[in-house]
Enzyme design. Structure first.
Site, PDB file in Angstrom:
ATOM      1  N   TYR A 210      13.575  32.235   4.783  1.00 17.49           N
ATOM      2  CA  TYR A 210      12.349  32.954   5.135  1.00 17.49           C
ATOM      3  C   TYR A 210      12.352  33.402   6.598  1.00 17.49           C
ATOM      4  CZ  TYR A 210      10.151  31.471   0.765  1.00 17.49           C
ATOM      5  OH  TYR A 210       9.843  31.278  -0.545  1.00 17.49           O
TER       6      TYR A 210
ATOM      7  N   LYS B 298       0.843  -1.204   0.000  1.00 21.68           N
ATOM      8  CA  LYS B 298       0.000   0.000   0.000  1.00 21.68           C
ATOM      9  C   LYS B 298       0.875   1.249   0.000  1.00 21.68           C
ATOM     10  CE  LYS B 298      -0.152  -0.356   5.007  1.00 21.68           C
ATOM     11  NZ  LYS B 298      -0.875  -0.911   6.136  1.00 21.68           N
TER      12      LYS B 298
HETATM   13  C1  LIG Z   1      -0.186  -1.698   6.935  1.00 20.41           C
HETATM   14  C2  LIG Z   1      -0.805  -2.906   7.448  1.00 20.41           C
HETATM   15  C3  LIG Z   1      -0.024  -4.022   7.811  1.00 20.41           C
HETATM   16  C4  LIG Z   1       1.464  -4.024   7.809  1.00 20.41           C
HETATM   17  O1  LIG Z   1       1.960  -3.469   9.016  1.00 20.41           O
HETATM   18  P1  LIG Z   1       3.532  -3.357   9.271  1.00 20.41           P
HETATM   19  O2  LIG Z   1       3.649  -2.893  10.665  1.00 20.41           O
HETATM   20  O3  LIG Z   1       4.035  -2.378   8.304  1.00 20.41           O
HETATM   21  O4  LIG Z   1       4.077  -4.713   9.058  1.00 20.41           O
HETATM   22  C5  LIG Z   1      -0.690  -5.177   8.170  1.00 20.41           C
HETATM   23  N1  LIG Z   1      -2.044  -5.229   8.202  1.00 20.41           N
HETATM   24  C6  LIG Z   1      -2.815  -4.164   7.899  1.00 20.41           C
HETATM   25  C7  LIG Z   1      -4.281  -4.301   7.967  1.00 20.41           C
HETATM   26  C8  LIG Z   1      -2.226  -2.962   7.531  1.00 20.41           C
HETATM   27  O5  LIG Z   1      -2.996  -1.922   7.220  1.00 20.41           O
END
Ligand SMILES: *Cc1c(COP(=O)(O)O)cnc(C)c1O
Length: 819
Positions: free
Chosen positions: A714, A489
């Site tokens: 700035y 993701k």
């Molecule tokens: C992002 C996510 C993960 C992965 O988590 P990590 O701590 O990055 O391993 C697992 N399950 C769900 C539902 C997530 O949204």
């Protein structure tokens, strides 16, 4: 001595293997350990090695690729393929090693063995460059230096070779003896020795003793006394020894190292005389590797003048393939360091992993392979291109074009690189993946420059090998049979989309997960065929989700009903994933809704629950372990109820990265690996065991000297009471370098110095205080890398690595490296 011919029955004898042969005369030339990388299947022998996975599982795949010869350790596998030769051995890795040892014993060429913590590959490649005029050299491909890599390297020895250069790496006690028997070096080089724990040893002395076993029977040993203070001189290997050092007495006593522009001038005392050489490099690691090569050539009897002449001409070694965005929506793989058939095979495999464009083009120079005549060589290459589904070949060089008729694909030929460049405008490149692979003398760097988009001066480099290493790390932690869903993701946590998905698909993860339908659709368009779960499926995207075979997460009755509504327009059974809220209180069904949910699912045969899952809220935090246990139990209860009604058992999963590391009972049927893949796991001390996958770099645009009292940026926030020097670099908050790093909170690395920001971070630029440091426009500034790492950055602005990574904006170009 001619190269021996190994038929499969001769190999059976060498290994004293129990043989089941259909054709004992089958000649073996290639040893294969990975069914995905096959050169010439008819003459290949596949070893079913047991590492992370049981190698027997891949026999079927190897068979499909045309392999008919197998080394196995479990007899039953011989039954499945009656048209194949099988050799049954006790230990497939030992068999590979014994076969290589046997092969080694057929030759009495001079062999150099190299070991140490760093620099092995560079020293090996440079010795190759330095000695290639005097010897016919065989050497380890890339950094093949493991228990598996060494036998594969030594297997390449041919009758024409007069020198072998092999590297050896070990990760645990008692590994070196086997490697030493396979290599049998006459000359030994110890590069250096780093921290013990990083390589799996309890003390530096233990590590050193193990490494030195490589050199037990060497005639000549080349080393620096600075690295072996734990060992007494009398216990060092080698009839003759040759030492180098910048701080104590040595055969080559370095007395001065000075960088002038792009060169390093080194002076030393050798045989009571002052000698010198100039290296075309200035970084610390290259200087040390250069000195080791200098010492080696002197120890081999070359005159200081001759050595200096050769060292001056050393060229940059890169074992990495670079994947970049190209012109006209192309992807370009740049691999112009070496051009031999084994590195071509590796590059073609990488090309083949790329699914984003159906069309694949290879731009190839002629190869300079020893021991093969051109007709055989190009016939083999033609076979390879066909096997790897390459659509077009552009051959460069007068030799390769002579064999044009061998290549059964679209071809074009040019006499040299200049001719190609002249004809470039007439060639069309569009929506394809292009591998640029040429011997160094063809200067294919010029070609990849034409083909790639101009790289902006801020780039995020992603090390795909490190990512695979991290995947294997977690594979070794999950119980056999547990599936892996990789979380890609948010643009794979900032690292890229199809590039990472291609890699994960090639390395056979079981599932991918994205946040939104758009992300999943982009992966499908780039040719990703793995199942993909979408965690926040918008109702408006349901049709697109179905059309692209994406699998929605269902987290409420409403979303379930509206999905059922849409799916009823289609006439197939569709996979969905049920999210349970076991304590996160974000999305998902809680215990009270299960009856309702079950009733709907029971009545509806059009969806199939592919998995039931939940998410841990604090898997890495000891103080919440009680709650994590509670979540796992709660999830167990709720999912059991649901399964009872469904009448079949979907996959169950709850563990994220640190869940895998800390909660064996949370592994269930599948784990969801996220940030660990990218090199972070807050359940591990300092991420030990994981590799750094990303480096963010930018460039200095201008350097200014300020007078006392002048201000920077700035609102005049940066003050310099005593004046000083500032450097402006090309990264700002729009690139993802947070404003919170301003006014000295953040730091970057320039020419080895950590320098603080000064003034506020601007949208596209940042100013750094570089007072007292050599800096000029064009220098590289490192925002983060392995030393100056993301954990540190996250701490500075009070956030977590996840946020630093995903903030890096899309306008920062991604470049991928693969060995
Ligand atoms: C992002 C996510 C993960 C992965 O988590 P990590 O701590 O990055 O391993 C697992 N399950 C769900 C539902 C997530 O949204």
């Amino acid at each position: 001595m001619p190269k021996p011919i190994y038929t499969i029955s001769i190999i059976a004898e060498i290994l004293s293997a129990e043989a089941k042969l259909v054709d004992g005369q089958n000649v073996i030339e290639y040893l294969v350990i990975d069914s995905r990388s096959v050169l010439v299947p008819e003459n290949s022998l596949f070893f079913a090695l047991n590492s992370h996975r049981d190698g027997h599982e891949f026999i079927k795949d190897a068979y499909t690729k045309g392999i008919r010869n197998f080394i196995i350790t479990e007899k039953k596998y011989a039954e499945d393929h009656p048209d194949c030769n099988f050799l049954l051995v006790k230990d497939a890795l030992k068999a590979l090693q014994s076969l290589a040892t046997y092969h080694r014993n057929q030759f009495d060429l001079k062999v150099i063995g190299i070991t140490g913590s760093n620099g092995k590959t560079i020293v090996k490649e440079w010795l190759y460059q330095l000695l290639a005029t005097d010897f016919d050299i065989v050497r380890s491909p890339k950094s093949y230096n493991s228990q598996i890599g060494v036998p594969l390297s030594v297997w390449q020895i041919d009758a024409d070779n007069s020198l072998g250069i092999f590297e050896a790496g070990i990760s645990a006690a008692n590994e070196m003896e086997t490697i030493a028997t396979i290599i049998q070096p006459e000359i030994g080089i110890l590069t250096n020795i780093g921290e013990a724990h990083a390589e799996g040893f309890s003390s530096k002395k233990e590590k050193l003793i193990e490494k030195l076993k490589l050199f037990k029977n060497t005639d000549l040993f080349i080393y620096s006394p600075d690295y072996i203070s734990e060992i007494e001189l009398k216990d060092l290997p080698g009839n003759k020894k040759f030492s180098w050092s910048g701080i104590q007495a040595a055969d080559l006593r370095i007395i001065e190292v000075e960088n002038i522009q792009e060169h390093c001038h080194i002076k030393a005392i050798y045989l009571d005389k002052e000698i010198e050489c100039t290296l075309p490099f200035v970084d610390k690691a290259s200087i040390e590797d250069g000195i080791i090569c200098w010492a080696t050539l002197l120890a081999l009897g070359y005159t200081p003048e001759e050595v200096a002449l050769r060292i001056k001409k050393l060229s940059h070694v890169t074992m990495r393939l670079e994947l970049k965005n190209g012109i006209n929506q192309c992807s370009v793989i740049d691999d112009s360091y070496s051009a031999d058939i084994s590195s071509l095979a590796i590059a073609l495999d990488f090309l083949n992993q790329q699914n984003q464009h159906p069309k694949k083009t290879v731009i190839l120079s002629e190869l300079f392979e020893t021991g093969k005549n051109d007709a055989d060589l190009y016939a083999e290459i033609a076979g390879l291109l066909k096997q790897k589904n390459v659509n077009r070949l552009i051959g460069i060089g007068t030799h390769i074009s002579k064999f044009a008729s061998l290549f059964k694909l679209e071809t074009q030929f040019f006499d040299d690189t200049d001719a190609f460049i002249e004809g470039f405008v007439g060639l069309s490149f569009s929506h394809e993946t292009i591998l640029v692979k040429g011997a160094r003398r063809f200067e294919f760097g010029r070609i990849s420059k034409l083909l790639t988009q101009k790289i902006h001066d801020t780039v995020l480099e992603i090390d795909l090998n490190a990512m695979v290493g991290n995947l294997q790390f977690y594979r070794s932690k999950v119980k056999p049979g547990v599936k892996i869903m990789a979380m890609v993701k948010a643009f794979s946590y900032g690292s890229g989309s199809f590039e990472i998905a291609n890699l994960l698909q090639f390395h056979k993860v079981d599932y991918l997960a994205v946040a939104y339908a758009d992300e999943g659709i982009a992966l499908r368009k780039a040719g990703i065929t793995l199942p993909i779960m979408v965690m926040s499926p918008e109702e408006s995207a349901f049709d697109a989700i179905i059309e692209h075979h994406l699998e929605p997460e269902i987290y409420s009755i409403e979303i379930l009903n509206s999905f059922l509504n849409v799916v009823s327009n289609y006439d197939f059974i569709y996979p969905i994933h049920i999210k349970i809220d076991s304590g996160m209180h974000r999305l998902g069904f809680d215990g009270s809704e299960i009856d309702n949910l079950s009733a709907i699912l029971k009545d509806n045969q059009q969806v199939k629950v592919q998995s039931i899952f939940s998410h841990l809220v604090a898997s890495s935090e000891v103080e919440h372990d009680g709650f994590t246990k509670h979540q796992i139990e709660e999830f167990g209860k709720i999912s059991a109820e649901l399964i009872q009604v469904l009448g079949y058992k979907p996959l169950l999963h709850i563990a994220n990265t640190s869940g895998i590391s800390r909660w064996a009972e949370g592994q269930m049927d599948m784990v969801r690996l996220g940030i660990g893949l990218y090199g972070f796991d807050s359940a591990l001390i300092n991420n030990r065991g994981l590799q750094t996958t990303m480096v963010l770099k930018t460039t200095v645009t201008q350097v200014k000297t300020l007078k006392a009292g002048e201000t920077v940026g700035y609102s005049r926030r940066g003050v310099m009471p005593n004046g000083g020097k500032i450097a402006t670099v090309k990264i700002g908050y729009a690139d993802g370098y947070s404003r919170a790093f301003g006014n000295g909170v953040g730091e970057m690395l320039i020419n080895g110095h950590l320098v603080p920001t000064i003034g506020s971070i601007c949208m596209d630029m940042t100013m750094l205080d570089v007072s007292g440091i050599e800096v000029k426009a064009g220098d590289e500034a490192i925002v983060f890398n392995q030393e100056h790492n993301i954990m540190e950055l996250a701490k500075q602005i009070n956030t977590i690595p996840y946020e630093i990574l995903t903030n890096i904006s899309q306008r920062v170009k991604r470049v991928y490296f693969y060995e």
